[in-house]
Design a protein around this motif. Structure first.
Motif, PDB file in Angstrom:
ATOM      1  N   MET A 156       0.830  -1.201   0.000  1.00  0.00           N
ATOM      2  CA  MET A 156       0.000   0.000   0.000  1.00  0.00           C
ATOM      3  C   MET A 156       0.868   1.256   0.000  1.00  0.00           C
ATOM      4  O   MET A 156       0.596   2.218  -0.738  1.00  0.00           O
ATOM      5  N   TYR A 157       1.914   1.261   0.821  1.00  0.00           N
ATOM      6  CA  TYR A 157       2.804   2.418   0.854  1.00  0.00           C
ATOM      7  C   TYR A 157       3.567   2.565  -0.467  1.00  0.00           C
ATOM      8  O   TYR A 157       3.707   3.669  -0.999  1.00  0.00           O
ATOM      9  N   ALA A 158       4.039   1.455  -1.002  1.00  0.00           N
ATOM     10  CA  ALA A 158       4.809   1.506  -2.253  1.00  0.00           C
ATOM     11  C   ALA A 158       3.938   1.941  -3.428  1.00  0.00           C
ATOM     12  O   ALA A 158       4.425   2.579  -4.365  1.00  0.00           O
ATOM     13  N   ASN A 159       2.646   1.592  -3.365  1.00  0.00           N
ATOM     14  CA  ASN A 159       1.736   1.876  -4.475  1.00  0.00           C
ATOM     15  C   ASN A 159       0.861   3.095  -4.230  1.00  0.00           C
ATOM     16  O   ASN A 159      -0.205   3.233  -4.845  1.00  0.00           O
ATOM     17  N   LEU A 160       1.302   3.963  -3.344  1.00  0.00           N
ATOM     18  CA  LEU A 160       0.580   5.211  -3.114  1.00  0.00           C
ATOM     19  C   LEU A 160       0.700   6.083  -4.364  1.00  0.00           C
ATOM     20  O   LEU A 160       1.794   6.353  -4.852  1.00  0.00           O
ATOM     21  N   VAL A 161      -0.448   6.526  -4.889  1.00  0.00           N
ATOM     22  CA  VAL A 161      -0.481   7.309  -6.121  1.00  0.00           C
ATOM     23  C   VAL A 161      -0.411   8.806  -5.840  1.00  0.00           C
ATOM     24  O   VAL A 161       0.278   9.551  -6.548  1.00  0.00           O
TER      25      VAL A 161
END
Length: 449
Positions: free
Chosen positions: A417-422
């Motif tokens: 979730m943190y890595a894929n924060l847009v």
């Protein structure tokens, strides 16, 4: 009581707490303690609850707390009391010393280092006592509730609440440090109901401030609660799917909280964090930055010193998506072979940088996906990063809210979730010491029908 006399009374209370704290430390040292620290506080408040225009409860509070920790070398003992009379204080000293004499040595035990103690004490504008009497608070509670009940479709109320609070505290230790803090926090809230036996929805809204002059309009709080409640009517369930998820600001704050839990000393020295050994490593996108700013005037997390007397300073937590440091008090720092970051007792005013998009623009970025306005349950593991929580909110299509949804579960791993924060929105919720806008996560599992 005027604000001047309230200030005078608060200063007298702080003086009494300070004198008692210093005397207790002297007595603990005389009893054999090599080091000692005292935390003492007095909290005063008024809480009024109103429902359907009638008073339900009126509560005046005056809570006191007094805790002593002593160290005999590297053996620690703690005791506390809410009774500040001499016999109770002496019993607290005796109990703390007795515990310390019979505990095992702990190499990490002891006060924070003396050279880290705060020496400057600027006024952070935290003290704004609200001179509100019961009758005025009741009238304000009715105004908040009536603002919502006047909206067509609202059929009932769970009541409104008016709260005025003042907190005074002293921390002292045998390094000779003595720190005083005074702060106020006041709130207005209401919860409303729409529908009937065929289907009902409930929602709420609130405002929280240090200075009561900065409350949003009371009736507007009620109208906001009504708007939120009515928007949930005829909520649907979703079929299980993968989709992007936009967390509203008040929910996105919890994602910051999980990050803090994973990089806090207790989790790290117990080796129970999914972000173990991650200082200097990428944990969020490269455009992401989070700063701690403990000296913001009027901030909900503002403080000159932490719970151990260590001076607080502005410090980055995330820079270019990289974890700059951990969140440490002196004990966890020693366990890890590091230095305290001035975070004993928690963090102070975290500022999450955003890309400048307001809420409408964040919906456009979401496109088609889920807007989460509420999460439920405790399905978050700081050890593994697994995230699974009940949720409700709205399904969004082409950047526009399509319909409300409920009884769904959202799941992923926090690391992903943190890595894929847009994106992070500019729609910042200012009612907390964690200041963030909405968070858009690229993809999560949505479990429904």
């Amino acid at each position: 009581m005027s604000q001047v006399s309230t200030r005078d009374t608060s200063q007298q209370d702080l003086d009494r707490l300070a004198t008692l704290a210093e005397d207790t430390i002297r007595r603990a040292r005389a009893a054999g303690a090599t080091q000692a620290e005292v935390s003492a506080s007095v909290d005063v408040g008024l809480n009024v609850n109103v429902r359907l225009g009638e008073v339900e409860t009126v509560e005046h509070t005056r809570d006191r707390g007094f805790s002593l920790t002593v160290f005999f070398g590297q053996r620690k003992g703690s005791a506390s009391t809410a009774d500040l009379n001499p016999d109770s204080i002496q019993a607290t000293i005796d109990q703390a010393c007795a515990i310390a004499r019979f505990t095992e040595d702990d190499p990490a035990a002891g006060l924070a280092d003396a050279d880290r103690m705060a020496t400057a004490f600027p006024d952070l504008d935290l003290w704004h006592p609200w001179d509100v009497d019961v009758e005025t608070a009741i009238a304000l509670g009715i105004e908040v509730e009536d603002g919502g009940r006047a909206i067509p479709g609202i059929t009932n109320s769970d009541g409104s609440s008016v709260s005025a609070g003042q907190s005074l505290s002293v921390y002292a230790n045998s390094h000779g440090f003595l720190g005083r803090e005074s702060g106020t926090r006041h709130s207005l809230s209401v919860a409303l109901i729409a529908g009937d036996d065929e289907g009902m929805q409930r929602d709420y809204w609130y405002d929280s401030v240090r200075d009561a002059r900065k409350f949003m309009d009371a009736a507007a709080i009620g109208r906001k609660a009504a708007e939120r409640t009515l928007s949930r009517m005829d909520a649907r369930r979703l079929s299980t799917r993968q989709a992007p998820v936009l967390f509203a600001p008040e929910v996105a704050r919890s994602l910051v909280g999980h990050l803090l839990g994973a990089v806090s000393g207790g989790s790290l020295y117990r080796r129970s964090s999914f972000l173990l050994d991650h200082v200097g490593k990428q944990v969020l996108p490269s455009w992401m930055r989070i700063d701690e700013k403990p000296l913001i005037p009027g901030g909900f997390g503002s403080s000159v010193f932490d719970a151990e007397g260590v001076a607080t300073v502005d410090s980055p937590l995330i820079v270019d998506g990289v974890l700059s440091r951990y969140i440490l008090g002196s004990y966890s720092a020693r366990k890890l072979g590091l230095q305290s970051t001035g975070n004993a007792g928690g963090v102070h005013n975290l500022i999450v940088a955003n890309g400048g998009d307001d809420f409408a623009a964040m919906l456009k970025k979401l496109g088609t996906g889920l807007l989460v306005t509420e999460v439920m349950g405790q399905g978050v593991s700081i050890i593994t990063g697994d995230y699974s929580r009940g949720a409700s909110g709205f399904w969004v299509e082409n950047g526009e809210i399509a319909y409300p949804v409920e009884e769904i579960t959202i799941a992923a791993n926090l690391r992903d979730m943190y890595a894929n924060l847009v994106a992070v929105g500019a729609d910042v919720d200012h009612r907390s010491h964690i200041l963030t806008g909405s968070w858009l996560v690229e993809n999560m599992t949505i479990a429904g029908e």
